[in-house]
Design a protein around this motif. Sequence first.
Motif, mmCIF file in Angstrom:
data_model
loop_
_atom_site.group_PDB
_atom_site.id
_atom_site.type_symbol
_atom_site.label_atom_id
_atom_site.label_comp_id
_atom_site.label_asym_id
_atom_site.label_seq_id
_atom_site.Cartn_x
_atom_site.Cartn_y
_atom_site.Cartn_z
ATOM 1 N N SER A 167 -9.959 -4.391 -8.007
ATOM 2 C CA SER A 167 -9.466 -3.075 -7.618
ATOM 3 C C SER A 167 -9.099 -3.044 -6.136
ATOM 4 N N GLY A 168 -9.964 -3.617 -5.301
ATOM 5 C CA GLY A 168 -9.699 -3.625 -3.864
ATOM 6 C C GLY A 168 -8.457 -4.403 -3.498
ATOM 7 N N ALA A 169 -8.219 -5.525 -4.179
ATOM 8 C CA ALA A 169 -7.018 -6.316 -3.906
ATOM 9 C C ALA A 169 -5.764 -5.554 -4.306
ATOM 10 N N MET A 170 -5.811 -4.890 -5.445
ATOM 11 C CA MET A 170 -4.663 -4.101 -5.899
ATOM 12 C C MET A 170 -4.393 -2.944 -4.945
ATOM 13 N N ASN A 171 -5.463 -2.308 -4.506
ATOM 14 C CA ASN A 171 -5.317 -1.184 -3.585
ATOM 15 C C ASN A 171 -4.761 -1.640 -2.240
ATOM 16 N N GLY A 172 -5.167 -2.820 -1.805
ATOM 17 C CA GLY A 172 -4.627 -3.357 -0.550
ATOM 18 C C GLY A 172 -3.132 -3.589 -0.628
ATOM 19 N N ASP A 173 -2.666 -4.103 -1.765
ATOM 20 C CA ASP A 173 -1.223 -4.302 -1.955
ATOM 21 C C ASP A 173 -0.496 -2.966 -1.928
ATOM 22 N N LYS A 174 -1.062 -1.980 -2.609
ATOM 23 C CA LYS A 174 -0.403 -0.670 -2.669
ATOM 24 C C LYS A 174 -0.327 -0.037 -1.283
ATOM 25 N N ALA A 175 -1.402 -0.118 -0.520
ATOM 26 C CA ALA A 175 -1.413 0.446 0.828
ATOM 27 C C ALA A 175 -0.383 -0.251 1.723
ATOM 28 N N ARG A 176 -0.255 -1.561 1.548
ATOM 29 C CA ARG A 176 0.742 -2.296 2.342
ATOM 30 C C ARG A 176 2.150 -1.821 2.016
ATOM 31 N N HIS A 177 2.445 -1.603 0.749
ATOM 32 C CA HIS A 177 3.770 -1.131 0.368
ATOM 33 C C HIS A 177 4.037 0.279 0.918
ATOM 34 N N VAL A 178 3.021 1.105 0.946
ATOM 35 C CA VAL A 178 3.175 2.441 1.526
ATOM 36 C C VAL A 178 3.553 2.332 2.996
ATOM 37 N N ARG A 179 2.877 1.446 3.727
ATOM 38 C CA ARG A 179 3.171 1.277 5.151
ATOM 39 C C ARG A 179 4.592 0.761 5.366
ATOM 40 N N GLU A 180 5.076 -0.075 4.449
ATOM 41 C CA GLU A 180 6.420 -0.632 4.591
ATOM 42 C C GLU A 180 7.505 0.441 4.567
ATOM 43 N N THR A 181 7.250 1.569 3.939
ATOM 44 C CA THR A 181 8.263 2.633 3.852
ATOM 45 C C THR A 181 8.423 3.391 5.161
ATOM 46 N N GLY A 182 7.430 3.332 6.028
ATOM 47 C CA GLY A 182 7.461 4.127 7.248
ATOM 48 C C GLY A 182 7.225 5.602 6.990
ATOM 49 N N ALA A 183 6.771 5.942 5.800
ATOM 50 C CA ALA A 183 6.542 7.345 5.454
ATOM 51 C C ALA A 183 5.327 7.904 6.178
ATOM 52 N N SER A 184 5.395 9.179 6.475
ATOM 53 C CA SER A 184 4.256 9.882 7.059
ATOM 54 C C SER A 184 3.359 10.478 5.992
ATOM 55 N N VAL A 185 3.929 10.644 4.792
ATOM 56 C CA VAL A 185 3.197 11.293 3.700
ATOM 57 C C VAL A 185 3.397 10.499 2.416
ATOM 58 N N LEU A 186 2.309 10.267 1.694
ATOM 59 C CA LEU A 186 2.348 9.666 0.368
ATOM 60 C C LEU A 186 2.023 10.748 -0.648
ATOM 61 N N ALA A 187 2.914 10.916 -1.630
ATOM 62 C CA ALA A 187 2.706 11.921 -2.671
ATOM 63 C C ALA A 187 2.460 11.249 -4.014
ATOM 64 N N ALA A 188 1.815 11.966 -4.915
ATOM 65 C CA ALA A 188 1.602 11.522 -6.293
ATOM 66 C C ALA A 188 1.247 12.749 -7.116
ATOM 67 N N VAL A 189 1.142 12.563 -8.431
ATOM 68 C CA VAL A 189 0.760 13.666 -9.305
ATOM 69 C C VAL A 189 -0.700 13.590 -9.718
ATOM 70 N N ASP A 190 -1.429 12.589 -9.222
ATOM 71 C CA ASP A 190 -2.854 12.445 -9.542
ATOM 72 C C ASP A 190 -3.645 12.269 -8.256
ATOM 73 N N ASN A 191 -4.535 13.217 -7.986
ATOM 74 C CA ASN A 191 -5.351 13.130 -6.772
ATOM 75 C C ASN A 191 -6.306 11.953 -6.786
ATOM 76 N N SER A 192 -6.682 11.477 -7.962
ATOM 77 C CA SER A 192 -7.595 10.337 -8.028
ATOM 78 C C SER A 192 -6.968 9.110 -7.380
ATOM 79 N N CYS A 193 -5.702 8.867 -7.675
ATOM 80 C CA CYS A 193 -5.018 7.712 -7.085
ATOM 81 C C CYS A 193 -4.776 7.918 -5.592
#
Length: 262
Positions: free
Chosen positions: A193-219
């Motif tokens: 889980s931690g490895a998958m989450n690390g990949d996802k966080a890295r991709h978020v940073r690559e966008t340069g976005a200030s805000v990450l949105a989703a339809v599930d607060n758990s994620c």
Amino acid sequence: MPPNAPHPRTALFVTCLGDTLFPATGRATVTLLRRLGVEVDFPPGQSCCGQMHFNTGYRKETAKLARHFVDTFGDYEEIVVPSASCAGMPAEAYPPAAAGDPGLARAVAELAPRVVELTQYLTDRLGVTEVGAYFPHRVTYHPTCHSLRATRLGDRPERLLRAVKGIDFVELPAQEECCGFGGTFSVKNPAVSGAMNGDKARHVRETGASVLAAVDNSCLMNIGGRLDRDGHPVRTLHLVEILARTEQDGPLPGVPVVESAR
């Protein structure tokens, strides 16, 4: 829905996670729906949908929660849920959980079609994508596993976001990859889980976005925790908290404003 037609009796199922940890999501849902002309009730007796119980093999306990859900929401014509994960429970998990109880099985079959995830409700039942929102920030969107593969939201959330005035929307790389939460999966398999989450966080940073949105607060909780731990100031917001904001609210405090909106 025909113009001037009486609106069906509508309830908000806020989810236990939303109620306990993310109350702003529930408030934003009510604000948005009322702005769109929907008077929504909040049945105070609501509780957990039973997803963790079901996924962990506790069918009898899930059946009890299914009965409670039916008793709480049975009188409503529409039940709106700001979570793809929890919105899918009545149709996906309640039937097998209720298999030994014919009465409950019939009640679940009758109620399940009235339970709808929020973005499906907006686009399919209300027929809107432009909801009067204003959000002058760079935003990326994570399509959660359940929204992709179970409730099958498709591009509904993105269409709603792209219609927001002032937004700078950027697509998330490898967006269909799981964030690693999966409810009890993250507890049972923390290293994976931690490895998958690390990949996802890295991709978020690559966008340069200030805000990450989703339809599930758990994620969002899972990804946001990793971003915060790694020292990256990306805000996480449920999509409805973006859709509920208007020009009167102005920019989100503490979040960079995109140049085109200055």
